[in-house]
Design a protein around this motif. Structure first.
Motif, PDB file in Angstrom:
ATOM      1  N   MET A   1       0.827  -1.192   0.000  1.00 25.33           N
ATOM      2  CA  MET A   1       0.000   0.000   0.000  1.00 25.33           C
ATOM      3  C   MET A   1       0.863   1.245   0.000  1.00 25.33           C
ATOM      4  SD  MET A   1      -3.171  -1.054   2.363  1.00 25.33           S
ATOM      5  CE  MET A   1      -3.916  -2.668   2.257  1.00 25.33           C
TER       6      MET A   1
ATOM      7  N   GLU B   1     -16.335  -3.837 -11.346  1.00 22.21           N
ATOM      8  CA  GLU B   1     -16.244  -5.055 -10.533  1.00 22.21           C
ATOM      9  C   GLU B   1     -17.584  -5.348  -9.849  1.00 22.21           C
ATOM     10  OE1 GLU B   1     -11.612  -3.777  -9.741  1.00 22.21           O
ATOM     11  OE2 GLU B   1     -13.040  -3.621  -8.114  1.00 22.21           O
TER      12      GLU B   1
ATOM     13  N   HIS C   1     -14.004  -7.124 -19.273  1.00 21.74           N
ATOM     14  CA  HIS C   1     -13.940  -6.196 -18.159  1.00 21.74           C
ATOM     15  C   HIS C   1     -13.659  -4.795 -18.656  1.00 21.74           C
ATOM     16  CE1 HIS C   1     -13.810  -5.483 -13.864  1.00 21.74           C
ATOM     17  NE2 HIS C   1     -12.818  -4.670 -14.052  1.00 21.74           N
TER      18      HIS C   1
ATOM     19  N   THR D   1      -8.897  -0.505   0.153  1.00 23.15           N
ATOM     20  CA  THR D   1      -7.527   0.003   0.201  1.00 23.15           C
ATOM     21  C   THR D   1      -7.443   1.371  -0.478  1.00 23.15           C
ATOM     22  OG1 THR D   1      -6.728  -2.259   0.091  1.00 23.15           O
ATOM     23  CG2 THR D   1      -5.126  -0.524  -0.362  1.00 23.15           C
TER      24      THR D   1
ATOM     25  N   PHE E   1     -16.740 -16.658 -11.910  1.00 22.86           N
ATOM     26  CA  PHE E   1     -15.536 -16.330 -11.143  1.00 22.86           C
ATOM     27  C   PHE E   1     -14.637 -17.561 -11.114  1.00 22.86           C
ATOM     28  CE2 PHE E   1     -18.742 -13.393  -9.828  1.00 22.86           C
ATOM     29  CZ  PHE E   1     -18.067 -12.196  -9.643  1.00 22.86           C
TER      30      PHE E   1
ATOM     31  N   ASN F   1     -13.375 -14.095  -4.712  1.00 26.68           N
ATOM     32  CA  ASN F   1     -13.110 -13.043  -5.698  1.00 26.68           C
ATOM     33  C   ASN F   1     -13.814 -11.737  -5.323  1.00 26.68           C
ATOM     34  OD1 ASN F   1     -11.489 -13.595  -8.260  1.00 26.68           O
ATOM     35  ND2 ASN F   1     -12.653 -15.483  -8.087  1.00 26.68           N
ATOM     36  N   LEU F   2     -15.052 -11.860  -4.862  1.00 29.04           N
ATOM     37  CA  LEU F   2     -15.781 -10.664  -4.428  1.00 29.04           C
ATOM     38  C   LEU F   2     -15.046 -10.003  -3.262  1.00 29.04           C
ATOM     39  CD1 LEU F   2     -18.091 -11.701  -6.248  1.00 29.04           C
ATOM     40  CD2 LEU F   2     -19.687 -11.188  -4.408  1.00 29.04           C
TER      41      LEU F   2
ATOM     42  N   PRO G   1      -9.044 -13.222 -10.427  1.00 28.84           N
ATOM     43  CA  PRO G   1     -10.133 -12.263 -10.664  1.00 28.84           C
ATOM     44  C   PRO G   1     -10.440 -12.061 -12.152  1.00 28.84           C
ATOM     45  CG  PRO G   1      -8.585 -11.387  -9.060  1.00 28.84           C
ATOM     46  CD  PRO G   1      -7.983 -12.656  -9.583  1.00 28.84           C
TER      47      PRO G   1
ATOM     48  N   GLY H   1      -9.702  -4.592  -2.125  1.00 27.88           N
ATOM     49  CA  GLY H   1      -8.929  -3.694  -2.989  1.00 27.88           C
ATOM     50  C   GLY H   1      -9.561  -2.307  -3.039  1.00 27.88           C
ATOM     51  N   GLN H   2     -10.884  -2.274  -3.177  1.00 35.41           N
ATOM     52  CA  GLN H   2     -11.582  -0.977  -3.208  1.00 35.41           C
ATOM     53  C   GLN H   2     -11.392  -0.249  -1.875  1.00 35.41           C
ATOM     54  OE1 GLN H   2     -15.618  -2.146  -4.122  1.00 35.41           O
ATOM     55  NE2 GLN H   2     -14.994  -3.159  -6.018  1.00 35.41           N
TER      56      GLN H   2
ATOM     57  N   HIS I   1     -20.593  -8.397  -9.182  1.00 35.79           N
ATOM     58  CA  HIS I   1     -21.091  -8.845  -7.879  1.00 35.79           C
ATOM     59  C   HIS I   1     -22.620  -8.872  -7.874  1.00 35.79           C
ATOM     60  CE1 HIS I   1     -17.229  -6.987  -5.854  1.00 35.79           C
ATOM     61  NE2 HIS I   1     -16.934  -7.772  -6.859  1.00 35.79           N
TER      62      HIS I   1
ATOM     63  N   TYR J   1      -7.491  -5.259 -11.592  1.00 31.99           N
ATOM     64  CA  TYR J   1      -8.624  -5.180 -10.670  1.00 31.99           C
ATOM     65  C   TYR J   1      -8.183  -4.411  -9.424  1.00 31.99           C
ATOM     66  CZ  TYR J   1     -11.414  -8.430 -13.378  1.00 31.99           C
ATOM     67  OH  TYR J   1     -12.154  -8.988 -14.365  1.00 31.99           O
ATOM     68  N   SER J   2      -9.145  -3.785  -8.744  1.00 29.04           N
ATOM     69  CA  SER J   2      -8.826  -3.005  -7.544  1.00 29.04           C
ATOM     70  C   SER J   2      -8.016  -3.821  -6.553  1.00 29.04           C
ATOM     71  CB  SER J   2     -10.109  -2.532  -6.843  1.00 29.04           C
ATOM     72  OG  SER J   2     -10.831  -1.669  -7.665  1.00 29.04           O
ATOM     73  N   GLY J   3      -8.380  -5.108  -6.423  1.00 34.39           N
ATOM     74  CA  GLY J   3      -7.724  -5.925  -5.411  1.00 34.39           C
ATOM     75  C   GLY J   3      -6.767  -6.941  -5.994  1.00 34.39           C
ATOM     76  N   CYS J   4      -6.286  -6.697  -7.221  1.00 35.46           N
ATOM     77  CA  CYS J   4      -5.413  -7.684  -7.860  1.00 35.46           C
ATOM     78  C   CYS J   4      -4.185  -7.933  -6.980  1.00 35.46           C
ATOM     79  CB  CYS J   4      -4.984  -7.215  -9.239  1.00 35.46           C
ATOM     80  SG  CYS J   4      -3.858  -8.394 -10.018  1.00 35.46           S
TER      81      CYS J   4
ATOM     82  N   ALA K   1     -13.985   0.559  -9.646  1.00 34.98           N
ATOM     83  CA  ALA K   1     -14.746  -0.373  -8.804  1.00 34.98           C
ATOM     84  C   ALA K   1     -16.118  -0.718  -9.391  1.00 34.98           C
ATOM     85  CB  ALA K   1     -14.917   0.228  -7.409  1.00 34.98           C
TER      86      ALA K   1
ATOM     87  N   LEU L   1     -11.936 -10.146  -2.536  1.00 31.68           N
ATOM     88  CA  LEU L   1     -10.699  -9.537  -3.026  1.00 31.68           C
ATOM     89  C   LEU L   1     -10.978  -8.176  -3.675  1.00 31.68           C
ATOM     90  CD1 LEU L   1      -7.737 -10.434  -3.177  1.00 31.68           C
ATOM     91  CD2 LEU L   1      -8.221 -11.381  -5.428  1.00 31.68           C
ATOM     92  N   ASP L   2     -11.996  -8.126  -4.508  1.00 33.94           N
ATOM     93  CA  ASP L   2     -12.373  -6.846  -5.135  1.00 33.94           C
ATOM     94  C   ASP L   2     -12.677  -5.798  -4.065  1.00 33.94           C
ATOM     95  OD1 ASP L   2     -12.208  -7.816  -7.737  1.00 33.94           O
ATOM     96  OD2 ASP L   2     -14.370  -8.204  -7.921  1.00 33.94           O
TER      97      ASP L   2
END
Ligand SMILES: [Zn+2]
Lengths: 187, 244
Positions: free
Chosen positions: A1, B125, A187, B52, A163, B42-43, A167, B49-50, B129, A76-79, B122, B45-46
């Motif tokens: 981060m 993503e 995407h 963060t 899924f 996966n959800l 991701p 990430g958002q 969801h 992806y945001s959380g990749c 976001a 994780l998304d």
């Protein structure tokens, strides 16, 4: 981060936009300095950690290359691979003598699977992953367009789960050869 | 608008995503099928990430996630509700993702370019969801007697937390007026339309109106949040600054 994030497209604040070289389909942009060409060539050798068959350039996450800065964007945001990719780029740059080149991350415009190169599509197919259809931005989330089986080429395929193992992938199966396969998500 | 106001708003957005992401990750290894397990992970994780990114606007996202007490969290009450059975997890996700997608879509035109950039990323993503949760609401509602009973009960329970999603206070009204934030009350009509359409497809009745439960934005949480945080924050509390 701890990564530095710039919020707008292109170049980070304080940098001169005129020296920026957007990647896209442009592989031999006129007026590029030899250093930028070298950095670009270097980046093209760095594999995506989750799909090592394609490079980070093929994946479309390298957004700009300058003599002093490489700008990347996450898929992806959380990749979870984002930090690993940044570290791979750092190592490659350092080893090649580009210690002064910074790496910056931008979120805008958001990555789309449409940025995967044509070569990337072929490499994905050869690796056993069905590439995403073009025009993903406007494509239906239901993925009604049928994927072609990367093994036997049949169009008689069906989605098992939207899924998958990462991701960016959905899980499909081929009704012709009965093999499951990954499909890169729109995407 | 002030920096503190934008931070407070970004923290609300980040807390919603963080707490729901943590909740969903509790399913990892426990979901009914491997496909569902992968989907919920996966959800999660998304969402994390958002979180963060949003918390990064307010300050140090790790610090905010791991070193605040329950009273300082400003997530809505819906996202902290326990997973319950699979139907309750799906009902919670369906109600929230339908809201979150509309909220983020509106936020893409925020005058704060950081919020707009995070939202634009976001929202793509969250569209996935919402689709996943909607498909499951239909499947459970239009499934067996057992699955229908469960999803009905789940929606009935979660429904009391819906009004809070659209709640506007002084802070958010001000930010909406300055076009930094979103007037969430304007999203309700479209939310109702989308939710009703899915319920109808799943042969489900809209739950009877409930006395709304509010307070999450002001730090008034249900008992469940503390338990969630004790697990999520344990490592950083015990070993501050630990990395791996
Ligand atoms: Zn096949």
């Amino acid at each position: 981060m701890s990564a530095r994030i710039s919020w707008t497209a292109g170049v980070p604040a304080g940098a001169s936009a005129s020296t920026s070289t957007p990647l896209g389909d442009c592989n031999t942009c006129a007026g590029e300095t030899p250093a930028v060409q070298d950095i670009r060539a270097l980046l093209a050798t760095i594999p995506d950690p989750e799909i090592p068959a394609i490079s980070i350039v093929d994946l479309g996450i390298v957004r700009a290359v300058r003599d002093d800065c490489v700008i990347i964007t996450p898929t992806y945001s959380g990749c979870p691979a984002t930090h690993f990719i940044e570290q791979s780029i750092r190592n490659a740059l350092d080893e090649a003598g580009f210690r002064h080149v910074r790496i910056e991350t931008t979120l805008s415009p958001p990555w789309t699977s449409d940025w995967i190169s044509d070569e990337g599509h072929e490499k994905l197919r050869a690796y056993g992953i069905a590439p995403p259809p073009r025009g993903a931005v406007s494509a239906s989330l239901r993925n009604d367009t049928h994927a072609q089986c990367p093994r036997c080429g049949s169009m008689n395929t069906a989605e098992i789960s939207r899924f998958g193992s990462t991701p960016c992938k959905a899980l499909w199966r081929c009704n012709a050869c009965a093999e499951p396969f990954d499909r890169f998500k729109c995407h | 608008m002030t920096k503190a106001e934008v931070s407070a708003y970004a923290t609300r957005l980040g807390d919603d995503a963080l707490i729901l992401g943590q909740r969903l990750s509790e399913w990892c290894g426990h979901a009914p099928t491997i496909e569902v397990d992968l989907s919920l992970a996966n959800l999660a994780l998304d969402l994390i990430g958002q979180a963060t990114h949003f918390l990064g606007v307010a300050g140090d996202s790790d610090q905010l996630a791991f070193h605040r007490d329950a009273l300082d969290f400003s997530n809505c009450l819906l996202v902290e509700q326990p997973n319950g059975d699979f139907a309750q997890t799906i009902a919670r996700q369906f109600l929230f993702s339908t809201f979150q997608e509309l909220h983020l879509q509106a936020l893409t035109s925020s005058k704060d370019e950081r919020l707009a950039a995070i939202a634009a990323k976001a929202v793509k993503e969250v569209a996935y969801h919402r689709q996943l949760a909607s498909d499951w609401v239909v499947r459970l509602g239009d499934g067996t007697e057992e699955s229908k009973t469960r999803i009905e009960a789940a929606l009935d329970w979660m429904w009391r937390f819906v009004d809070e999603l659209f709640e506007m206070d002084e802070l958010e009204m001000k930010l909406a007026k300055e076009r930094v934030g979103v007037d969430k009350s304007t999203l309700r009509v479209e939310w109702d339309r989308r939710v009703d359409a899915v319920l109808a497809e799943g042969t489900l009745a809209r739950p009877a109106p409930r006395r709304p439960v509010l307070g999450g934005r002001r730090g008034h949480h249900t008992e469940h949040l503390g338990h969630l945080l004790s697990q999520m924050q344990f490592l950083q509390r015990a070993y501050p600054g630990a990395v791996w």
